[in-house]
Scaffold this motif. Structure first.
Motif, PDB file in Angstrom:
ATOM      1  N   THR A   1       0.835  -1.033   0.079  1.00 26.71           N
ATOM      2  CA  THR A   1       0.255   0.155   0.193  1.00 26.71           C
ATOM      3  C   THR A   1       1.091   1.275  -0.346  1.00 26.71           C
ATOM      4  N   ILE A   2       1.738   1.395   1.124  1.00 31.45           N
ATOM      5  CA  ILE A   2       2.545   2.337   1.241  1.00 31.45           C
ATOM      6  C   ILE A   2       3.270   2.874  -0.075  1.00 31.45           C
ATOM      7  N   THR A   3       3.812   1.683  -0.470  1.00 34.90           N
ATOM      8  CA  THR A   3       5.044   1.613  -1.789  1.00 34.90           C
ATOM      9  C   THR A   3       3.749   2.069  -3.072  1.00 34.90           C
ATOM     10  N   GLY A   4       2.446   1.249  -3.107  1.00 32.43           N
ATOM     11  CA  GLY A   4       1.977   2.333  -4.294  1.00 32.43           C
ATOM     12  C   GLY A   4       1.600   3.795  -4.270  1.00 32.43           C
ATOM     13  N   TRP A   5       1.386   4.007  -2.765  1.00 30.69           N
ATOM     14  CA  TRP A   5       1.285   5.304  -3.148  1.00 30.69           C
ATOM     15  C   TRP A   5       1.373   6.362  -3.499  1.00 30.69           C
ATOM     16  N   LEU A   6       3.351   5.198  -3.050  1.00 33.52           N
ATOM     17  CA  LEU A   6       4.240   6.385  -3.641  1.00 33.52           C
ATOM     18  C   LEU A   6       4.680   6.346  -4.431  1.00 33.52           C
ATOM     19  N   VAL A   7       4.707   5.785  -5.277  1.00 29.50           N
ATOM     20  CA  VAL A   7       4.571   5.328  -6.404  1.00 29.50           C
ATOM     21  C   VAL A   7       3.729   5.703  -8.112  1.00 29.50           C
ATOM     22  N   PHE A   8       2.932   5.062  -7.060  1.00 32.14           N
ATOM     23  CA  PHE A   8       1.589   5.170  -8.446  1.00 32.14           C
ATOM     24  C   PHE A   8       0.421   6.754  -8.338  1.00 32.14           C
ATOM     25  N   GLY A   9       0.619   6.697  -6.589  1.00 33.83           N
ATOM     26  CA  GLY A   9      -0.439   7.969  -6.006  1.00 33.83           C
ATOM     27  C   GLY A   9      -1.678   7.096  -5.714  1.00 33.83           C
ATOM     28  N   PRO A  10      -3.025   8.158  -6.447  1.00 33.94           N
ATOM     29  CA  PRO A  10      -2.665   8.693  -6.985  1.00 33.94           C
ATOM     30  C   PRO A  10      -2.419  10.714  -5.901  1.00 33.94           C
ATOM     31  N   LEU A  30      -1.935  11.491  12.653  1.00 32.24           N
ATOM     32  CA  LEU A  30      -2.077  13.324  12.774  1.00 32.24           C
ATOM     33  C   LEU A  30      -0.474  13.567  11.625  1.00 32.24           C
ATOM     34  N   VAL A  31       0.399  13.602  13.134  1.00 36.87           N
ATOM     35  CA  VAL A  31       1.474  13.155  11.818  1.00 36.87           C
ATOM     36  C   VAL A  31       1.839  12.913  10.578  1.00 36.87           C
ATOM     37  N   LEU A  32       1.306  11.380   9.704  1.00 31.61           N
ATOM     38  CA  LEU A  32       1.314  10.611   9.405  1.00 31.61           C
ATOM     39  C   LEU A  32      -0.055  11.638   8.309  1.00 31.61           C
ATOM     40  N   ALA A  33      -0.366  12.195   8.117  1.00 38.09           N
ATOM     41  CA  ALA A  33      -1.538  12.502   7.660  1.00 38.09           C
ATOM     42  C   ALA A  33      -0.298  13.903   6.777  1.00 38.09           C
ATOM     43  N   LEU A  34      -0.125  14.853   8.526  1.00 36.31           N
ATOM     44  CA  LEU A  34       0.738  15.665   7.534  1.00 36.31           C
ATOM     45  C   LEU A  34       1.890  15.449   6.695  1.00 36.31           C
ATOM     46  N   GLY A  35       2.369  14.687   7.455  1.00 34.79           N
ATOM     47  CA  GLY A  35       3.859  14.500   6.509  1.00 34.79           C
ATOM     48  C   GLY A  35       3.399  13.818   4.692  1.00 34.79           C
ATOM     49  N   ALA A  36       2.392  12.967   4.759  1.00 31.90           N
ATOM     50  CA  ALA A  36       1.897  11.816   3.513  1.00 31.90           C
ATOM     51  C   ALA A  36       1.182  13.201   2.708  1.00 31.90           C
ATOM     52  N   ARG A  37       0.653  14.751   2.955  1.00 32.18           N
ATOM     53  CA  ARG A  37       0.273  15.457   2.538  1.00 32.18           C
ATOM     54  C   ARG A  37       1.496  16.622   1.675  1.00 32.18           C
ATOM     55  N   ALA A  38       2.526  16.893   2.986  1.00 36.05           N
ATOM     56  CA  ALA A  38       3.702  17.168   2.109  1.00 36.05           C
ATOM     57  C   ALA A  38       3.687  16.758   1.250  1.00 36.05           C
ATOM     58  N   LEU A  39       4.318  14.811   1.457  1.00 32.25           N
ATOM     59  CA  LEU A  39       5.621  14.397   0.417  1.00 32.25           C
ATOM     60  C   LEU A  39       4.765  14.440  -0.596  1.00 32.25           C
ATOM     61  N   ASP A  40       3.459  14.555  -0.273  1.00 33.47           N
ATOM     62  CA  ASP A  40       2.418  14.854  -1.818  1.00 33.47           C
ATOM     63  C   ASP A  40       2.186  15.994  -2.678  1.00 33.47           C
TER      64      ASP A  40
END
Length: 213
Positions: free
Chosen positions: A124-133, A193-203
């Motif tokens: 799941t995490i790899t798929g999000w990092l590589v393919f998004g959306p 919350l930290v993971l969510a904000l981190g995901a937003r910044a990385l996205d």
């Protein structure tokens, strides 16, 4: 193979891995003769009360939808995609740092454990990092996704006294009392919350890197 085809393949594989893990876990649980719940229906129903299982179900459904169409723009899908992503990330982190040594599993139980606690988070995490959306993690989406762990915690603490069962030691009021359990819940909420904000910044970084010049 185009990027779109690769994305559909990856999402489809992730959904199938989760499905295999869920089916195996339900089969193992239904055949168990020991445990808190004495009936097959009670044991199977209890499986779906675990945060791990609910996170995996969200991952399976959203990945199956993305396998059909990786460019789905739906706000609902963005919310559940983020909820599944963060939920399964927390599942992997908490399991491998706190829970993995509590039980010694064999056979089908070990297979289900590996698929749901290790393979699913990695895919799941790899798929999000590589393919998004990409580009869908707005503050409103984060707020709606956060309802998932909040509702789960409220349900778990409300259900516990009636069935005398808590799915994880860190939310077991019988052992720790409400003060410690609420503190543990706050830690989980902060992690989410930290993971969510981190995901937003990385996205946002990934969006800029893939944007055409």
């Amino acid at each position: 193979m185009t990027m779109r085809t690769a994305a559909r393949t990856w999402f489809g594989l992730t959904a199938l891995v989760v499905l295999a893990g869920l089916v195996t876990q339900i089969a193992v649980t239904s055949q168990a003769t020991e445990g808190h719940f004495t009936t097959v229906a009670g044991r199977v129903a209890n499986v779906f009360c675990f945060f791990t299982i609910q996170s995996n179900i969200i991952v399976m459904v959203t990945c199956a939808l993305l396998a059909l169409n990786p460019e789905r723009p739906s706000t609902a899908l963005r919310v559940f995609r983020l909820a599944g992503l963060l939920g399964i990330a927390i599942t992997g982190v908490v399991y491998h740092t706190v829970l993995s040594n509590l039980y010694e599993l064999h056979g089908g139980a070990a297979v289900a454990d590996f698929l749901l606690h290790t393979m699913s988070p990695l895919l799941t995490i790899t798929g999000w990092l590589v393919f998004g959306p990409r580009g869908g993690i707005e503050y409103r989406v984060i707020g709606l996704a956060a309802l998932f762990p909040i509702v789960w915690l409220v349900f778990t603490l409300a259900r516990g006294p009636f069935v005398d069962f808590y799915p994880y030691p860190f939310v077991d009021v019988r052992i720790h009392g409400y003060v410690v359990v609420i503190f543990n819940c706050v830690i989980v909420a902060v992690l989410f919350l930290v993971l969510a904000l981190g995901a937003r910044a990385l996205d946002r970084v990934l969006v800029r890197r893939t944007a055409p010049v």
